[in-house]
Design an enzyme around this catalytic site. Structure first.
Site, PDB file in Angstrom:
ATOM      1  N   HIS A 187       0.817  -1.219   0.000  1.00 33.32           N
ATOM      2  CA  HIS A 187       0.000   0.000   0.000  1.00 33.32           C
ATOM      3  C   HIS A 187       0.850   1.268   0.000  1.00 33.32           C
ATOM      4  CE1 HIS A 187       0.383   0.067   4.543  1.00 33.32           C
ATOM      5  NE2 HIS A 187       0.369   1.364   4.307  1.00 33.32           N
TER       6      HIS A 187
ATOM      7  N   ASP B  13      -0.183  -7.604   1.717  1.00 30.64           N
ATOM      8  CA  ASP B  13       0.372  -6.244   1.708  1.00 30.64           C
ATOM      9  C   ASP B  13       1.900  -6.316   1.764  1.00 30.64           C
ATOM     10  OD1 ASP B  13       0.557  -3.503   1.763  1.00 30.64           O
ATOM     11  OD2 ASP B  13      -0.137  -3.279   3.841  1.00 30.64           O
TER      12      ASP B  13
ATOM     13  N   GLN C  68       0.791   6.298  11.274  1.00 31.32           N
ATOM     14  CA  GLN C  68       0.959   6.584   9.863  1.00 31.32           C
ATOM     15  C   GLN C  68       2.375   7.046   9.561  1.00 31.32           C
ATOM     16  OE1 GLN C  68      -1.223   8.148  11.924  1.00 31.32           O
ATOM     17  NE2 GLN C  68      -1.712  10.220  11.237  1.00 31.32           N
ATOM     18  N   GLY C  69       2.899   6.557   8.426  1.00 31.94           N
ATOM     19  CA  GLY C  69       4.280   6.834   8.065  1.00 31.94           C
ATOM     20  C   GLY C  69       5.235   5.736   8.479  1.00 31.94           C
ATOM     21  N   ASP C  70       4.781   4.813   9.344  1.00 34.52           N
ATOM     22  CA  ASP C  70       5.633   3.706   9.780  1.00 34.52           C
ATOM     23  C   ASP C  70       5.428   2.453   8.941  1.00 34.52           C
ATOM     24  OD1 ASP C  70       6.839   5.106  11.940  1.00 34.52           O
ATOM     25  OD2 ASP C  70       5.031   4.820  13.122  1.00 34.52           O
ATOM     26  N   SER C  71       4.398   2.442   8.090  1.00 34.48           N
ATOM     27  CA  SER C  71       4.134   1.275   7.253  1.00 34.48           C
ATOM     28  C   SER C  71       5.361   0.888   6.441  1.00 34.48           C
ATOM     29  CB  SER C  71       2.983   1.564   6.285  1.00 34.48           C
ATOM     30  OG  SER C  71       1.763   1.268   6.859  1.00 34.48           O
TER      31      SER C  71
END
Length: 255
Positions: free
Chosen positions: A69, A116, A208-211
């Site tokens: 993603h 994912d 968010q941003g750590d994915s």
């Protein structure tokens, strides 16, 4: 699926995050070289103006492992990789351009973001540096961490409104059935190719941003940060892509 209640922890922005916090929750700064395999996956938001989007890990000198993603809104030429620095979110480190990437062919954002996982191929090889830039250790097929095992997750999160120093936080592996029951109760399946981690009281975990970044147990990457209900919500662990489940796919696509 009710996207208003769930967000992917690596998008530029949120999809209805319950807690709009832009970084590793309850963490602390990582030491230089603590995660030598972790890279910042950055995207060109405006004519060579790069912004941290997701984490990733070094599979080989030419390949980066991340979440699918993280890449769906971008082309290969929009992406650069920053390695070798805990300040990578500020553009400090070694820079590499992508020439291609491969998303899992069965990735499905509508179905609990199953599969994912993605691999980025680089234009030039990463220069490995012992203790600072290294290839990530991966688990063997079927080698799962035990319920309750100590784990750590690290990332830069969204760089828009905070320090760009890499943060890390200690959490624990959750029982698969327990995690499945929790998310099934709000309409989201958790699949065998996913693993859950967090702490029951919440307030520690990814956001968010750590994915795309790693979930590490005993120095081995067992998960890829994928999705969660909010950011470290009490009673709701984060859901990670289970790396050993995809070992064959990873090896087949490192070409």
């Amino acid at each position: 699926m009710r996207l208003a209640t769930i967000f992917l922890v690596g998008l530029l922005g949120t999809l209805g995050a319950a807690i709009p916090s832009p970084f590793i929750i309850g963490g602390e700064p990582a030491a230089e070289g603590e995660f030598p395999f972790l890279v910042s996956v950055q995207v060109d938001v405006f004519i060579n103006t790069y912004r941290h989007n997701c984490g990733g890990t070094i599979l080989s000198e030419r390949h980066i492992l991340t979440a699918a993603h993280c890449l769906t809104a971008w082309g290969p030429r929009d992406i650069r990789i920053v390695a070798g620095s805990v300040q990578a979110g500020s553009g400090v480190g070694d820079f590499y351009r992508a020439i291609n990437f491969t998303l899992h062919e069965d990735y499905d954002e509508i179905n609990a973001w199953i599969n994912d996982v993605a691999i980025i191929t680089l234009e030039t090889p990463i220069v490995l540096k012992p203790g600072l830039v290294e290839i990530v250790p991966l688990p063997a097929l079927g080698s799962d961490p035990a319920e309750g095992a100590a784990a750590v997750v690290a990332g830069w999160g969204d760089t828009q409104a905070r320090s760009d120093i890499l943060l890390r936080v200690d959490i624990n592996i959750w029982a698969q059935r327990n995690c499945q029951d929790i998310y099934y109760g709000i309409g989201y399946p958790v699949y065998p190719g996913q693993v859950c981690a967090g702490i029951p009281e919440g307030n520690k975990g990814s956001c968010q941003g750590d994915s795309g970044g790693p979930l590490v147990v005993n120095g081995i990457q067992h998960g890829i940060v994928s999705w969660a209900l909010g950011c470290a919500e009490p009673g709701y662990p984060a859901v990670f892509t289970r790396v050993n489940y995809y070992i064959d796919w990873i090896q087949q696509h490192m070409i």
